[in-house]
Design an enzyme around this catalytic site. Structure first.
Site, PDB file in Angstrom:
ATOM      1  N   ARG A   1      -7.926  -1.375   0.509  1.00  0.00           N
ATOM      2  CA  ARG A   1      -7.867  -0.978  -0.904  1.00  0.00           C
ATOM      3  C   ARG A   1      -8.929  -1.722  -1.718  1.00  0.00           C
ATOM      4  O   ARG A   1      -9.294  -2.863  -1.366  1.00  0.00           O
ATOM      5  CB  ARG A   1      -6.480  -1.247  -1.467  1.00  0.00           C
ATOM      6  CG  ARG A   1      -6.230  -2.726  -1.669  1.00  0.00           C
ATOM      7  CD  ARG A   1      -4.997  -2.957  -2.505  1.00  0.00           C
ATOM      8  NE  ARG A   1      -4.849  -4.342  -2.863  1.00  0.00           N
ATOM      9  CZ  ARG A   1      -3.889  -5.141  -2.364  1.00  0.00           C
ATOM     10  NH1 ARG A   1      -3.019  -4.682  -1.498  1.00  0.00           N
ATOM     11  NH2 ARG A   1      -3.815  -6.395  -2.753  1.00  0.00           N
TER      12      ARG A   1
ATOM     13  N   ASP B   1       2.505  -2.834  -3.267  1.00  0.00           N
ATOM     14  CA  ASP B   1       2.005  -2.687  -1.898  1.00  0.00           C
ATOM     15  C   ASP B   1       2.930  -1.896  -0.980  1.00  0.00           C
ATOM     16  O   ASP B   1       4.027  -1.510  -1.372  1.00  0.00           O
ATOM     17  CB  ASP B   1       1.738  -4.083  -1.312  1.00  0.00           C
ATOM     18  CG  ASP B   1       0.416  -4.118  -0.570  1.00  0.00           C
ATOM     19  OD1 ASP B   1       0.167  -3.207   0.224  1.00  0.00           O
ATOM     20  OD2 ASP B   1      -0.358  -5.063  -0.801  1.00  0.00           O
TER      21      ASP B   1
ATOM     22  N   GLU C   1     -15.801   2.911  14.694  1.00  0.00           N
ATOM     23  CA  GLU C   1     -14.788   3.904  14.301  1.00  0.00           C
ATOM     24  C   GLU C   1     -15.365   5.316  14.268  1.00  0.00           C
ATOM     25  O   GLU C   1     -14.640   6.283  14.514  1.00  0.00           O
ATOM     26  CB  GLU C   1     -14.194   3.558  12.925  1.00  0.00           C
ATOM     27  CG  GLU C   1     -13.111   2.485  12.952  1.00  0.00           C
ATOM     28  CD  GLU C   1     -13.614   1.062  13.094  1.00  0.00           C
ATOM     29  OE1 GLU C   1     -14.849   0.850  13.157  1.00  0.00           O
ATOM     30  OE2 GLU C   1     -12.769   0.146  13.161  1.00  0.00           O
TER      31      GLU C   1
ATOM     32  N   TRP D   1     -10.211  -6.907   1.743  1.00  0.00           N
ATOM     33  CA  TRP D   1     -10.067  -6.952   3.204  1.00  0.00           C
ATOM     34  C   TRP D   1      -9.350  -8.245   3.536  1.00  0.00           C
ATOM     35  O   TRP D   1      -9.727  -9.321   3.112  1.00  0.00           O
ATOM     36  CB  TRP D   1     -11.384  -6.794   3.945  1.00  0.00           C
ATOM     37  CG  TRP D   1     -12.548  -7.592   3.476  1.00  0.00           C
ATOM     38  CD1 TRP D   1     -12.570  -8.890   3.074  1.00  0.00           C
ATOM     39  CD2 TRP D   1     -13.891  -7.099   3.378  1.00  0.00           C
ATOM     40  NE1 TRP D   1     -13.836  -9.251   2.734  1.00  0.00           N
ATOM     41  CE2 TRP D   1     -14.673  -8.185   2.919  1.00  0.00           C
ATOM     42  CE3 TRP D   1     -14.519  -5.887   3.659  1.00  0.00           C
ATOM     43  CZ2 TRP D   1     -16.041  -8.059   2.713  1.00  0.00           C
ATOM     44  CZ3 TRP D   1     -15.871  -5.777   3.454  1.00  0.00           C
ATOM     45  CH2 TRP D   1     -16.612  -6.847   2.993  1.00  0.00           C
TER      46      TRP D   1
HETATM   47  C1  LIG Z   1      -3.268   3.332   3.064  1.00  0.00           C
HETATM   48  C2  LIG Z   1      -3.700   2.062   3.733  1.00  0.00           C
HETATM   49  C3  LIG Z   1      -4.131   0.973   2.969  1.00  0.00           C
HETATM   50  C4  LIG Z   1      -4.546  -0.202   3.582  1.00  0.00           C
HETATM   51  N1  LIG Z   1      -4.985  -1.238   2.797  1.00  0.00           N
HETATM   52  C5  LIG Z   1      -5.462  -2.349   3.396  1.00  0.00           C
HETATM   53  C6  LIG Z   1      -6.004  -3.397   2.588  1.00  0.00           C
HETATM   54  O1  LIG Z   1      -6.030  -3.331   1.369  1.00  0.00           O
HETATM   55  N2  LIG Z   1      -6.511  -4.487   3.227  1.00  0.00           N
HETATM   56  C7  LIG Z   1      -6.504  -4.602   4.598  1.00  0.00           C
HETATM   57  O2  LIG Z   1      -6.994  -5.602   5.114  1.00  0.00           O
HETATM   58  N3  LIG Z   1      -5.961  -3.628   5.377  1.00  0.00           N
HETATM   59  C8  LIG Z   1      -5.463  -2.506   4.792  1.00  0.00           C
HETATM   60  N4  LIG Z   1      -4.938  -1.506   5.575  1.00  0.00           N
HETATM   61  C9  LIG Z   1      -4.839  -1.695   7.020  1.00  0.00           C
HETATM   62  C10 LIG Z   1      -6.167  -1.498   7.702  1.00  0.00           C
HETATM   63  O3  LIG Z   1      -6.727  -0.263   7.365  1.00  0.00           O
HETATM   64  C11 LIG Z   1      -5.998  -1.575   9.217  1.00  0.00           C
HETATM   65  O4  LIG Z   1      -5.503  -2.848   9.557  1.00  0.00           O
HETATM   66  C12 LIG Z   1      -7.286  -1.314   9.972  1.00  0.00           C
HETATM   67  O5  LIG Z   1      -7.060  -1.502  11.351  1.00  0.00           O
HETATM   68  C13 LIG Z   1      -8.372  -2.238   9.513  1.00  0.00           C
HETATM   69  O6  LIG Z   1      -9.567  -1.956  10.197  1.00  0.00           O
HETATM   70  P1  LIG Z   1     -10.340  -3.100  10.996  1.00  0.00           P
HETATM   71  O7  LIG Z   1      -9.464  -3.404  12.183  1.00  0.00           O
HETATM   72  O8  LIG Z   1     -11.623  -2.437  11.367  1.00  0.00           O
HETATM   73  O9  LIG Z   1     -10.507  -4.248  10.077  1.00  0.00           O
HETATM   74  C14 LIG Z   1      -4.520  -0.316   4.983  1.00  0.00           C
HETATM   75  C15 LIG Z   1      -4.086   0.773   5.753  1.00  0.00           C
HETATM   76  C16 LIG Z   1      -3.673   1.944   5.145  1.00  0.00           C
HETATM   77  C17 LIG Z   1      -3.219   3.106   6.003  1.00  0.00           C
END
Ligand SMILES: Cc1cc2nc3c(=O)[nH]c(=O)nc-3n(C[C@H](O)[C@H](O)[C@H](O)COP(=O)(O)O)c2cc1C
Length: 493
Positions: free
Chosen positions: A182, A291, A241, A195
């Site tokens: 987000r 959240d 990805e 992140w």
């Molecule tokens: C709707 C939604 C919102 C998300 N918001 C966040 C966020 O704000 N921060 C975060 O670190 N992960 C968030 N996530 C989880 C990450 O997208 C997820 O852990 C993903 O594997 C992160 O990618 P990475 O492994 O490449 O870092 C969210 C997931 C969803 C489905």
């Protein structure tokens, strides 16, 4: 056929009868969230919503419609990934990983294309002007206030981009990451990037900050649904990805060079926001944010993104989601991940027969695991293995049961597990990293975990009493009652 854009995806949802177009004026400030929450809480996840008349702060009408809850049902998640059921993707991966060398040369040769399937659809860069750059604003022309970012809950710190693909590069390896994180809109050309510390984008940023280099970031909104989903998938850091999205779609993702950095962005995106993070700059306050735990995440410090350009399609649709008390749209995104990743989990923990993260457990709070128990203590072996795997390491409570338990049904899983435990004997606590969103842990992102061994206990495990059978009616009686059922005059719902 693969869906190439958000518009294609919404058309496919419409054909499936799961899209509601809303013409009534609604505000991006809380109103869309309240409407979407009612849809998401309705049975099966409710319909996807496309708001045509969105009112921005100050009463201006947004130039762009807003789509929300597009991924919010089992059916729509399957449409997004081009399958009848998302389990089909898990089956496809399981087949790929079945590496038993077949007999004979022909069989061996047939194995090769199967192995190559994951890398068969690498992203490719398109020449010419991509759709996502049909309209371009740079420098002073940029105004993020034109984008209908939603204010989702009353105590939120501001409007948020809630369904983005955040694109960064690992400065050491050169590998790309796409993450769904987000992002808070701080002003005309500034954002706060949420992140979390366990995520790949954050690792890239730490590396760039250690080098003292400015970090380019691109944020894509919209585009093909497999790419959007892939941003939320917990892939190992070295897997791109967009390569994974190509595998899911069975068609490459088209990329285009970003306008103000060396990054590449999805050509079919509806909007792309380009910018950079300056490691010399102090972090900015992000949040609070309502959240997916169902509670507010408290405000904390995160990096600030300076926006250098915003590009878009001529007729973009702004994609959004809403998180809050479950069940919400993110349950269906997470459920796809659960199904797709089962065969990968089984590569290293082969006794796992199935697992499930029920909606109320918001993924990291509760994981049910069914195992094919072959030796004493195996439930603990499985818990420890899960706590050592990627984002599964954040799981707070893991409940292990035997393979005859349907863990997709939380009532059944609890029923059996609670019957099978002597709490003092069968519950273990350990420590580890916990989800950044956990508001109860003793320290930020660090705390305890609980493993519950709900399997049948063996003599080798020191259990000397007899273990009872589950109650079930015998087949003869069932057949006799089946035969007389219509004559009994009993109508059951
Ligand atoms: C709707 C939604 C919102 C998300 N918001 C966040 C966020 O704000 N921060 C975060 O670190 N992960 C968030 N996530 C989880 C990450 O997208 C997820 O852990 C993903 O594997 C992160 O990618 P990475 O492994 O490449 O870092 C969210 C997931 C969803 C489905």
């Amino acid at each position: 056929m693969a869906l190439d854009s958000l518009r294609d995806f919404l058309d496919a949802i419409d054909r499936a009868g799961e899209l509601v177009r809303v013409a009534h004026p609604v505000s991006a400030r809380l109103e869309i969230a309240e409407i979407a929450d009612r849809a998401m809480k309705s049975p099966g996840g409710g319909p996807a919503l496309l708001f045509d008349h969105v009112v921005l702060d100050g009463g201006r009408r947004s130039a762009y419609p807003v789509a929300i809850n597009a991924f919010g049902s089992y059916r729509r998640m399957a449409i997004a990934l081009g399958v009848e059921r998302v389990d089909a993707i898990g089956d496809r991966i399981a087949e790929m990983l079945e590496l038993k060398v077949p007999e004979g040369l022909l069989g061996k040769l047939a194995l090769l294309p199967r192995l190559a399937e994951l890398s068969k659809f690498p992203p490719r860069t398109k020449g010419g002007r991509p759709p996502c750059q049909e309209v371009i604003q740079r420098g002073d022309e940029v105004d993020l206030g034109d984008i209908p970012a939603l204010l989702t809950w009353p105590q939120d710190g501001g409007p948020y981009l809630t369904l983005p693909m955040v694109i960064t590069t690992d400065p050491a390896r050169g590998t790309r990451n796409v993450g769904m994180y987000r992002i808070q809109v701080l002003g005309r050309d500034a954002l706060a990037m949420h992140w979390q510390r366990h995520k790949v984008g954050a690792a890239h940023w730490r590396e760039m900050a250690a080098r003292g280099e400015r970090m380019p970031v691109a944020i894509a909104l919209g585009g093909d649904p497999a790419s959007i989903y892939s941003g939320s998938a917990p892939l190992p850091p070295t897997i791109d990805e967009f390569l994974f999205a190509g595998f899911l779609r069975r068609k490459p993702v088209e990329l285009a060079p970003a306008l103000t950095s060396d990054l590449h962005v999805p050509a079919e995106a509806d909007f792309v926001i380009e910018g950079y993070i300056d490691p010399a700059e102090p972090l900015v306050l992000e949040g609070p944010f309502g959240d997916h735990t169902g509670f507010y995440s408290l405000a904390d410090y995160y990096p600030k993104v300076h926006v250098t350009a915003v590009s878009r399609r001529r007729d973009p649709i702004y994609p959004a989601t809403l998180v809050g008390r479950p069940p919400m749209e993110d349950y269906y995104l997470g459920h796809a991940t659960e199904r797709i990743f089962l065969p990968l989990l089984r590569l290293t923990i082969p006794e796992v027969v199935d697992y499930h993260m029920p909606a109320a457990g918001i993924f990291h709070n509760l994981v049910f695991v069914a195992i094919d128990k072959q030796y004493p203590g195996q439930a603990y072996k499985v818990m420890n293995a899960l706590w050592g795997q990627g984002l599964m390491s954040l799981a707070k409570v893991i409940v292990v049961v035997d393979k005859d338990v349907d863990v997709q049904d939380p009532d059944e899983a609890w029923w059996v597990a609670l019957n099978n435990i002597d709490p003092e004997r069968d519950v273990r606590f350990t420590m580890g990293p916990v989800d950044v969103l956990d508001h109860s842990s003793r320290a930020f992102s660090y705390g305890s975990k609980m493993g519950i061994d709900g399997t049948r206990k063996w003599k080798d495990e020191g259990f000397t009493r007899d273990w009872p059978d589950r109650i079930e009616m015998d087949a003869d009686t069932k057949a006799r009652v089946d035969a007389m059922w219509d004559d009994l005059g009993i109508e059951l719902p």
